[in-house]
Design an enzyme around this catalytic site. Structure first.
Site, PDB file in Angstrom:
ATOM      1  N   CYS A  93       0.602  -1.240  -0.022  1.00  0.00           N
ATOM      2  CA  CYS A  93      -0.027  -0.106   0.061  1.00  0.00           C
ATOM      3  C   CYS A  93       0.701   1.158  -0.061  1.00  0.00           C
ATOM      4  CB  CYS A  93      -0.779  -0.006   1.315  1.00  0.00           C
ATOM      5  SG  CYS A  93      -2.138  -1.344   1.163  1.00  0.00           S
ATOM      6  N   HIS A 368      -9.067   3.272  -2.140  1.00  0.00           N
ATOM      7  CA  HIS A 368      -7.637   2.926  -1.979  1.00  0.00           C
ATOM      8  C   HIS A 368      -7.383   2.228  -3.064  1.00  0.00           C
ATOM      9  CE1 HIS A 368      -3.846   1.910  -0.281  1.00  0.00           C
ATOM     10  NE2 HIS A 368      -4.285   0.674   0.460  1.00  0.00           N
ATOM     11  N   CYS A 398       0.047   2.577   6.341  1.00  0.00           N
ATOM     12  CA  CYS A 398       0.187   1.429   6.816  1.00  0.00           C
ATOM     13  C   CYS A 398       0.770   0.519   5.572  1.00  0.00           C
ATOM     14  CB  CYS A 398      -0.907   0.863   7.628  1.00  0.00           C
ATOM     15  SG  CYS A 398      -2.305   0.548   7.065  1.00  0.00           S
ATOM     16  N   GLY A 400       1.354  -3.752   4.218  1.00  0.00           N
ATOM     17  CA  GLY A 400       1.382  -5.211   4.637  1.00  0.00           C
ATOM     18  C   GLY A 400       2.855  -5.665   5.153  1.00  0.00           C
TER      19      GLY A 400
END
Length: 412
Positions: A93, A368, A398, A400
Site C-alpha cells: 500500500c 484506496h 500502513c 502489509g
C-alpha cells in the site's frame, strides 16, 4: 534532507469503483490510466518529457495486465520518448509514496534532475491476490516461525487491543464520507484532478470520484455486517488453528478478536492512477520549472508483522526526527484510511488533533487504489496546503507485513 528535492506538480485520475464491468474506469487498461496521468502532468506543469530522466510507478498486484513492467509500457502508451526508462515497484500500500520517495532521493543526490513518480492500480481488472502470493509468498519454512494473518484480522486485532468500539469506527467512517462530500462540493480536488477519456473515442468516462456515498448515515453503517468473521474462522494453521487463534497466539492479551470492521469503515476498492514530478535544484534552474513544495524528510520502517498495521505512528516519528520537527509542527496529516482503526490508533499514539487529519476525507470514502494511493495523498495534501495557506504536511500509510512509510512536505 541536505539537498532539496522539489515537487514541481501532481495530478491524479478520479477514483473509479473497482468492480469489473461496472466501475467507470474498469474498461480501461491500467497502462492507459497511467499514460493519461503522464499526459495530464505534462500539460499542467509544462515539463518536457525529453528531459525526464526516469519514471517510477508503484503497482501492487503485478500480474496479467499489471505485469511486464507496467511503468515502461505506460511510457510507450503515452508516446513519451522511447529513450525514457521506467521501473515498477511494489511496497504494497505504500508503493505510490515509495515511488515519490525514490524519485526524491534521485534528484536530491544529484544523480538525476527530473523524475516522474507515482502509481496505478486497476482493482477491477487485476483484483487483489492476482499474483497468487498469498500473505507470505506461500513459504512454508517462513510459516514455521511467522504465521501472518490477513490485514482485516490485523485491523480488528488493533481495534480490540485499543478498545475501539464499532460505534467509534463507524463514527470515523461517517465523518470521512461527510468530509469527502464537502470537498467534492467545494471543488477542493479540482486542482490535481483530470478527466479520464476513452482512448478510442476521446469521450470522457470519469471526471469525479465515483466511490464516495454522500448519503451515508450512521444507521446505514450500523446495519452492515462485520466483514472479517468468516476469514477469522478459517482453519489455516499447521494444527488446524483459525486466523483468529493464530493472531491471539501472538497477542493473548486480546483474549478474543472483536470483529468490528465492515465494508463501511474500511477502505473502498477502486481504480486510479497518480503521478508527481520531482526536480533537483539544478533541474529547476536549468528547465525554468516552478516548484510548489519540497520534500522535508522521508522514512520507512517495519514493526511486528502479525498486527501489521501499526507502523504509521513510529514511522512518522522517525520522519519528524529527521526533519527536526514535532508532531504539533505539522499543519495537515494524511493518514491512509485502510481501516478506521489504523487512523484512530495513529492519532492516539501521536496525540494528534483530529481537525488536522484527513480534512478532505480519506480512503474509506474515496477508495484506496493500492499502488496509486500514496501519490494521490501527497497531491491532495499539497493542494490543501495551498488552499488554506499552510506550510507543512505529513503523509503516511500502513503497509502489509508490518511496514510503514512517511513523507513530510513543505511549501516553497
Amino acid at each position: 534532507m541536505n539537498f532539496p528535492a522539489f515537487i514541481v506538480d501532481a495530478v491524479r485520475t478520479p477514483r473509479g469503483r473497482g468492480k469489473a464491468g461496472k466501475g467507470a474506469l474498469s474498461n480501461l487498461h491500467p497502462q492507459e490510466l497511467l499514460a493519461q496521468s503522464l499526459h495530464a502532468l505534462q500539460k499542467k506543469s509544462g515539463l518536457d518529457p525529453e528531459k525526464v530522466d526516469d519514471v517510477i510507478a508503484g503497482v501492487v498486484s503485478q500480474a496479467g495486465e499489471q505485469g511486464a513492467n507496467l511503468a515502461r509500457n505506460a511510457v510507450l502508451a503515452a508516446r513519451w520518448p522511447d529513450g525514457l526508462s521506467a521501473v515498477t515497484l511494489n511496497r504494497f500500500c505504500g508503493s505510490g509514496l515509495q515511488a515519490v520517495n525514490f524519485a526524491a532521493m534521485a534528484v536530491a543526490s544529484g544523480a538525476q534532475d527530473l523524475v516522474v513518480a507515482g502509481g496505478v492500480e486497476s482493482m477491477s481488472r487485476v483484483p487483489m491476490g492476482s499474483d497468487n502470493g498469498g500473505i507470505d509468498g506461500n513459504n512454508e519454512e517462513l510459516r514455521k516461525r511467522v504465521f501472518q494473518v490477513p490485514q482485516g484480522i490485523s485491523a480488528d486485532l488493533i481495534a480490540t487491543l485499543e478498545g475501539f468500539s464499532r460505534e467509534q469506527l463507524d463514527a470515523f467512517a461517517l465523518r470521512s464520507q461527510q468530509k469527502a462530500a464537502r470537498a467534492m462540493e467545494e471543488g477542493r480536488f479540482g486542482k490535481s484532478l483530470f478527466a479520464v477519456k476513452d482512448p478510442s473515442t476521446g469521450k470522457v468516462v470519469l471526471e469525479r470520484d465515483e466511490n464516495p456515498r454522500a448519503d451515508t448515515t450512521a444507521e446505514g453503517l450500523a446495519s452492515l455486517k462485520p466483514a472479517f468473521v468468516p476469514m477469522g474462522e478459517a482453519q489455516v494453521g499447521p494444527n488446524g488453528e483459525t486466523f483468529d487463534q493464530l493472531a491471539l497466539k501472538v497477542y493473548p492479551a486480546a483474549k478474543q478478536v472483536q470483529h468490528v470492521h465492515t465494508a463501511g469503515n474500511s477502505s473502498g476498492i477502486v481504480d486510479g492512477a497518480a503521478v508527481v514530478a520531482l526536480a533537483s535544484e539544478r533541474g529547476v534552474k536549468a528547465m525554468g520549472l516552478k516548484p510548489r513544495a519540497r520534500i522535508r524528510a522521508l522514512a520507512t520502517l517495519a514493526t511486528e508483522p502479525v498486527i501489521m498495521l501499526t507502523a504509521p505512528a513510529p514511522v512518522s516519528l522517525k520522519a519528524l526526527k529527521m526533519a527536526g520537527m514535532k508532531a504539533s509542527d505539522i499543519d495537515l496529516w494524511e493518514i491512509n484510511e485502510a481501516f478506521a482503526a489504523v487512523v484512530l490508533q495513529t492519532q492516539k499514539k501521536l496525540g494528534l488533533d483530529p481537525e488536522r487529519v484527513n480534512v478532505n476525507g480519506g480512503a474509506i470514502a474515496l477508495g484506496h487504489p493500492l499502488g496509486a494511493t500514496g501519490a494521490m495523498l501527497l497531491g491532495t495534501a499539497l493542494d490543501e496546503l495551498e488552499r488554506t495557506n499552510k506550510q507543512t504536511a505529513l503523509i503516511t500509510l500502513c503497509i502489509g507485513g508490518g511496514q510503514g512509510i512517511a513523507t513530510i512536505i513543505e511549501r516553497v
